[in-house]
Scaffold this active site. Structure first.
Site, PDB file in Angstrom:
ATOM      1  N   CYS A 126      -3.006  -3.574   7.550  1.00 24.71           N
ATOM      2  CA  CYS A 126      -3.732  -2.855   6.499  1.00 24.71           C
ATOM      3  C   CYS A 126      -4.830  -2.031   7.176  1.00 24.71           C
ATOM      4  CB  CYS A 126      -4.279  -3.796   5.436  1.00 24.71           C
ATOM      5  SG  CYS A 126      -5.639  -4.860   5.969  1.00 24.71           S
ATOM      6  N   ASP A 157      -5.740  -1.608  -2.401  1.00 25.27           N
ATOM      7  CA  ASP A 157      -6.760  -2.207  -1.540  1.00 25.27           C
ATOM      8  C   ASP A 157      -7.865  -2.828  -2.400  1.00 25.27           C
ATOM      9  OD1 ASP A 157      -8.664  -2.862   0.349  1.00 25.27           O
ATOM     10  OD2 ASP A 157      -8.381  -1.015   1.494  1.00 25.27           O
ATOM     11  N   ARG A 165      -6.140  -7.499   2.896  1.00 29.10           N
ATOM     12  CA  ARG A 165      -4.713  -7.588   2.579  1.00 29.10           C
ATOM     13  C   ARG A 165      -3.855  -8.141   3.709  1.00 29.10           C
ATOM     14  NH1 ARG A 165      -3.662  -1.597   0.841  1.00 29.10           N
ATOM     15  NH2 ARG A 165      -5.156  -1.354   2.543  1.00 29.10           N
TER      16      ARG A 165
END
Length: 153
Positions: free
Chosen positions: A7, A122, A13
């Site tokens: 990420c 996100d 994440r």
């Protein structure tokens, strides 16, 4: 099989995906078959730990995690991986710059495994760690099904 989740900063994440996937591997007795890690496409969070809300979300879902330090993926790390799973199309573009476009067939967006053509939003920006967790867990479960079927053959 070596899998790296990627990420932007490697504090939300991708480490959530790493720990969810490690938990799934343990439940399926595939720990010895899989090497699972995570990385970033930026240096912004280099050395930082798991973001507190990400850690709280994993704890709430009883996903074990350990000490984590964010790092940017290296070309060597990418080339050694069998699968590189990105969370969104921006990660995919930035990763391609890092790798010079080498071996693009090993890079996939996480939700591809669920049959969905969308990004994992996100939570750093959305604030919705539960939604991120839900998407990541669904993607990891679908990926694990794919891996389990391929190891059965």
């Amino acid at each position: 099989m070596k899998i790296i989740f990627v990420c932007h900063g490697n504090i939300c994440r991708s480490p959530m995906a790493e720990y969810i996937m490690k938990d799934l591997a343990k439940r399926r007795d595939l720990e010895g078959e899989l090497e699972i890690s995570s990385a970033a496409v930026s240096y912004e969070e280099e050395g930082n730990g798991l973001y507190p809300y990400a850690a709280q979300t994993l704890t709430r879902h009883e996903i074990p995690f350990s000490q984590h330090r964010a790092h940017r993926i290296s070309l060597e790390e990418y080339l050694e991986a069998d699968l590189v799973i990105v969370m969104d199309s921006s990660n995919e573009r930035l990763l391609s710059r890092i790798t010079g476009g080498r071996e693009p067939e090993k890079t996939h967006r996480l939700l591809e495994w669920t049959g969905e053509n969308r990004d994992v939003a996100d939570p750093w920006y959305t604030g919705n760690f539960e939604k991120a967790y839900s998407d990541i867990a669904a993607g990891c479960s679908a990926l694990m099904e794919h891996i389990a079927k391929s190891t059965d053959n």
